[in-house]
Design an enzyme around this catalytic site. Structure first.
Site, PDB file in Angstrom:
ATOM      1  N   ASP A 184       0.842  -1.197   0.000  1.00  0.00           N
ATOM      2  CA  ASP A 184       0.000   0.000   0.000  1.00  0.00           C
ATOM      3  C   ASP A 184       0.878   1.248   0.000  1.00  0.00           C
ATOM      4  OD1 ASP A 184      -2.877   1.139   0.598  1.00  0.00           O
ATOM      5  OD2 ASP A 184      -1.511   2.201   1.939  1.00  0.00           O
ATOM      6  N   ILE A 185       0.569   2.213  -0.872  1.00  0.00           N
ATOM      7  CA  ILE A 185       1.324   3.475  -0.919  1.00  0.00           C
ATOM      8  C   ILE A 185       0.866   4.353   0.244  1.00  0.00           C
ATOM      9  CG2 ILE A 185       1.952   5.482  -2.314  1.00  0.00           C
ATOM     10  CD1 ILE A 185       2.808   2.710  -3.401  1.00  0.00           C
ATOM     11  N   GLU A 227      -4.747   2.367  -4.240  1.00  0.00           N
ATOM     12  CA  GLU A 227      -3.288   2.457  -4.227  1.00  0.00           C
ATOM     13  C   GLU A 227      -2.654   1.188  -3.664  1.00  0.00           C
ATOM     14  OE1 GLU A 227      -4.759   4.554  -0.425  1.00  0.00           O
ATOM     15  OE2 GLU A 227      -5.396   4.300  -2.509  1.00  0.00           O
TER      16      GLU A 227
END
Length: 307
Positions: A184-185, A227
């Protein structure tokens, strides 16, 4: 379809190894006219959109006119390669085109040379292959696009489910290791709020491409949603998966993304889970998601291993 019409519809760029033949090399033709054979082939080839099936039908039926040992077909742009029969010394090669669009390359081989009459027979019956082959390629492209995320170009959620289930089945059947990384960003919403969604989209593309380059050819990367990305690592134990995850985290932290005059840096949080004997796809993904939540809860920019 006469010769003039064939030349208007398709371009057959022919390369023949050994064009001439002794009469003793010539094989007898069956009592079936070209037109009857084309009609038969056309009917059979329209029963499927699968390239391998289409070529298999053509391989079997076309030998009623010309005897040969092998057929090989390749379309580089679609990454399609089909080989049927046993390759022999003498060959004839055709580059197939439809109004300038490449339909691939097809090669026929056998132990003895092809006669001039047989080469003409090939050109006649190949016309029956053009439209089924074109439809099959269009179908293959549609399927391929349906399994890709339209923004990043990597696999989408549907593709992920299919690939992961296949790899889980293989790992459990052969008692092999399998790990997944849920990536996950961090604080991605801030990027969208600060620079706009078009920049945010460009960041996702850059991140996806960057992760893809770090993985092995046997690994697979998918956009899980928003994301979040999921990397599937076949034949990878927990220890090695954690090393891969840490290497990805460090490389993303060092990445500088230049977009529209801005230099954007990102970090990532990762949940790493390794397949257990009693795992299903759902439970494996759930454990990786719980590990990802722990990484985010503990401060982000880190890797957490699933229990």
């Amino acid at each position: 379809m006469n010769t003039q019409l064939i030349s208007n519809v398709i371009s057959l760029e022919k390369t023949v190894q050994a064009r001439t033949a002794d009469k003793s090399d010539m094989l007898p033709l069956i009592a079936l006219s070209h037109e009857e054979l084309r009609q038969l082939l056309t009917t059979q080839l329209q029963t499927s959109l699968d390239i391998t099936t289409i070529l298999g039908l053509f391989f079997k039926s076309s030998q009623r006119l010309v005897k040969y040992s092998s057929l090989s077909f390749q379309h580089a742009a679609h990454a399609i390669k089909v080989e049927l029969g046993s390759t022999e010394e003498h060959s004839v090669n055709y580059n197939l085109n439809y109004y300038g669009d490449s339909l691939g390359n097809i090669v026929f081989t056998r132990a003895n040379r092809f006669s001039e009459q047989e080469l003409g027979d090939f050109e006649s019956i190949i016309s029956s292959l053009i439209f089924p082959l074109r439809n099959g390629l269009l179908y293959a492209a549609a399927l391929q696009n349906a399994l890709k995320d339209p923004l990043t170009g990597i696999g989408n959620r549907i593709s992920m489910q299919q690939t992961l289930q296949r790899d889980i089945d293989t790992a459990q059947r052969h008692e092999q290791a399998l790990s997944v990384l849920m990536i996950d960003i961090d604080y991605f919403k801030r990027i969208n709020d600060t620079y706009g969604h078009s920049v945010g989209d460009a960041v996702l593309v850059e991140v996806a491409q960057h992760i893809q380059k770090q993985l092995r050819t046997t690994d697979a990367l998918f956009r899980y949603g928003g994301e979040e990305f999921l990397a599937v690592l076949p034949n990878t134990c927990s220890q090695h998966a954690s090393l891969v995850a840490e290497r990805l985290r460090e490389s993303l932290e060092a990445l500088e993304i230049s977009i529209e005059g801005h230099t954007i840096k990102v970090t990532s949080s990762t949940g790493c889970a390794t397949l257990r004997a009693d795992d299903s796809q759902h439970s494996l993904l759930q454990r990786s998601d719980v590990a990802l939540y722990a990484a985010k809860h503990n401060g982000r920019n880190q890797v957490q291993l699933a229990l």
